[in-house]
Design a protein around this motif. Structure first.
Motif, PDB file in Angstrom:
ATOM      1  N   MET A   1       0.937  -1.327  -0.009  1.00  0.00           N
ATOM      2  CA  MET A   1       0.138   0.154  -0.078  1.00  0.00           C
ATOM      3  C   MET A   1       0.763   1.230   0.155  1.00  0.00           C
ATOM      4  N   GLY A   2       2.219   1.133   0.120  1.00  0.00           N
ATOM      5  CA  GLY A   2       2.994   2.233  -0.054  1.00  0.00           C
ATOM      6  C   GLY A   2       3.823   2.519   1.281  1.00  0.00           C
ATOM      7  N   THR A   3       3.687   1.765   2.282  1.00  0.00           N
ATOM      8  CA  THR A   3       4.400   1.971   3.405  1.00  0.00           C
ATOM      9  C   THR A   3       5.729   1.611   3.073  1.00  0.00           C
TER      10      THR A   3
ATOM     11  N   ARG B   1      12.641  -2.786   8.717  1.00  0.00           N
ATOM     12  CA  ARG B   1      12.305  -1.628   9.735  1.00  0.00           C
ATOM     13  C   ARG B   1      11.527  -0.586   8.925  1.00  0.00           C
ATOM     14  N   GLN B   2      10.261  -0.421   9.373  1.00  0.00           N
ATOM     15  CA  GLN B   2       9.361   0.510   8.848  1.00  0.00           C
ATOM     16  C   GLN B   2       9.978   1.961   8.958  1.00  0.00           C
ATOM     17  N   THR B   3       9.749   2.536   8.006  1.00  0.00           N
ATOM     18  CA  THR B   3      10.218   4.120   8.129  1.00  0.00           C
ATOM     19  C   THR B   3       9.186   5.138   7.722  1.00  0.00           C
ATOM     20  N   SER B   4       7.815   4.926   7.562  1.00  0.00           N
ATOM     21  CA  SER B   4       6.933   5.795   7.328  1.00  0.00           C
ATOM     22  C   SER B   4       5.560   5.429   8.207  1.00  0.00           C
ATOM     23  N   ALA B   5       4.789   6.517   8.006  1.00  0.00           N
ATOM     24  CA  ALA B   5       3.714   6.085   8.624  1.00  0.00           C
ATOM     25  C   ALA B   5       2.858   4.845   7.933  1.00  0.00           C
ATOM     26  N   MET B   6       1.737   4.104   8.719  1.00  0.00           N
ATOM     27  CA  MET B   6       1.210   2.999   7.988  1.00  0.00           C
ATOM     28  C   MET B   6       0.256   3.448   7.151  1.00  0.00           C
TER      29      MET B   6
ATOM     30  N   ARG C   1       3.071   5.725  15.295  1.00  0.00           N
ATOM     31  CA  ARG C   1       3.024   5.976  14.045  1.00  0.00           C
ATOM     32  C   ARG C   1       1.652   6.685  13.574  1.00  0.00           C
ATOM     33  N   SER C   2       1.701   7.279  12.688  1.00  0.00           N
ATOM     34  CA  SER C   2       0.167   7.758  12.155  1.00  0.00           C
ATOM     35  C   SER C   2      -0.111   6.620  11.143  1.00  0.00           C
ATOM     36  N   VAL C   3      -1.435   6.962  10.864  1.00  0.00           N
ATOM     37  CA  VAL C   3      -2.039   5.934   9.891  1.00  0.00           C
ATOM     38  C   VAL C   3      -2.952   6.571   8.671  1.00  0.00           C
TER      39      VAL C   3
ATOM     40  N   ALA D   1       6.174  -6.734  -1.792  1.00  0.00           N
ATOM     41  CA  ALA D   1       6.539  -7.764  -1.087  1.00  0.00           C
ATOM     42  C   ALA D   1       5.366  -8.221  -0.345  1.00  0.00           C
ATOM     43  N   LEU D   2       5.325  -9.614   0.084  1.00  0.00           N
ATOM     44  CA  LEU D   2       4.740  -9.984   1.092  1.00  0.00           C
ATOM     45  C   LEU D   2       5.462 -10.592   2.142  1.00  0.00           C
TER      46      LEU D   2
END
Length: 261
Positions: A70-72, A88-93, A137-139, A226-227
């Protein structure tokens, strides 16, 4: 004339000592009906309150689609280049906008990758509690031509536990990766019983994630397609009490076992 077979799904929960269980299974066999059987443990409030850590198992009915597709965005520098474990997540969800109705009337939900989402009021309660190992994190909800921030927050853990004790049951890698970290899953016929050595939980936080990553994997280098697998969310009884106080239902809570030594 072609006849189509009908599929009817019915969920039924019975204690393994219930005499009706064997009667039901024999009846299904006699009628040639296929079924899926899942065994799991049930726990009292006293057992959950006395646990060092509790696995927050997702509510399949409150899942929204979100994450890499979805672009995360994610930092893959320390992740396995074969399965993505350690991303490691680097953006909002970012979640699928069409899934917003699934959040109506709920205080908490999860994404397809077991990311935990809570509404703003529950996020504020968690922040005010002083729970350790927790960040937010923001959503955002994404549609074809636009997207916007919604009044929800993603719960993120800052602490990763060591590998589980080999005495854990109901946990196995069904498609092992060379990194040894994914893609773990449970066995329907064996209750999931997570165990850690006492030394591994001596420095736990209120919010933690497992070293092991669970679920399906499909990663060929392109994060946007990716999954990813995902770690389990492990919390202290303090966090569970806050969820309960907010009226959150639908989550399974599984206490871990702590071994001496």
């Amino acid at each position: 004339m072609l006849q189509r077979k009908r599929q009817i799904w019915v969920d039924l929960t019975l204690d393994e000592t219930d005499e009706r269980l064997s009667l039901l299974l024999n009846l299904l066999k006699d009628r040639g009906i296929r079924w899926l059987e899942r065994r799991y443990d049930c726990f009292t409030d006293e057992e959950l309150e006395s646990a060092r850590l509790i696995a927050a198992w997702y509510d399949v009915n409150a899942r929204v689609f979100g994450g890499p597709r979805m672009g995360t965005t994610y930092d893959m520098s320390d992740a396995c280049n074969r399965c993505g474990a350690g991303a490691r997540q680097t953006s909002a969800m970012i979640i699928e906008g069409e899934d917003l109705p699934k959040l109506e009337g709920r205080r908490a939900a999860t994404t397809s990758y077991d990311d935990v989402l809570v509404d703003e009021k529950l996020a504020a309660a968690l922040a005010q509690s002083g729970a350790t190992g927790l960040s937010f994190r923001s959503v955002f909800a994404a549609f074809e031509e636009r997207g916007f921030q919604i009044p929800w927050r993603q719960l993120c853990a800052t602490h990763t536990l060591p590998p589980m004790s080999p005495r854990s049951t109901g946990v196995y890698p069904y498609k092992p990766c060379a990194c040894g970290r994914s893609s773990f899953t449970g066995k329907e016929e064996v209750p999931m019983r997570i165990a850690y050595r006492a030394s591994d939980v001596a420095d736990i936080h209120d919010v933690n994630v497992t070293w092991e990553w669970f679920g399906e994997v499909n990663f060929e280098g392109d994060v946007s397609d990716a999954l990813f697998p995902y770690p389990l969310f492990l919390v202290t009884p303090k966090v569970r009490r806050i969820f309960q106080g907010a009226g959150v239902t639908g989550f399974d809570w599984i206490p871990i076992r702590v071994e001496d030594g």
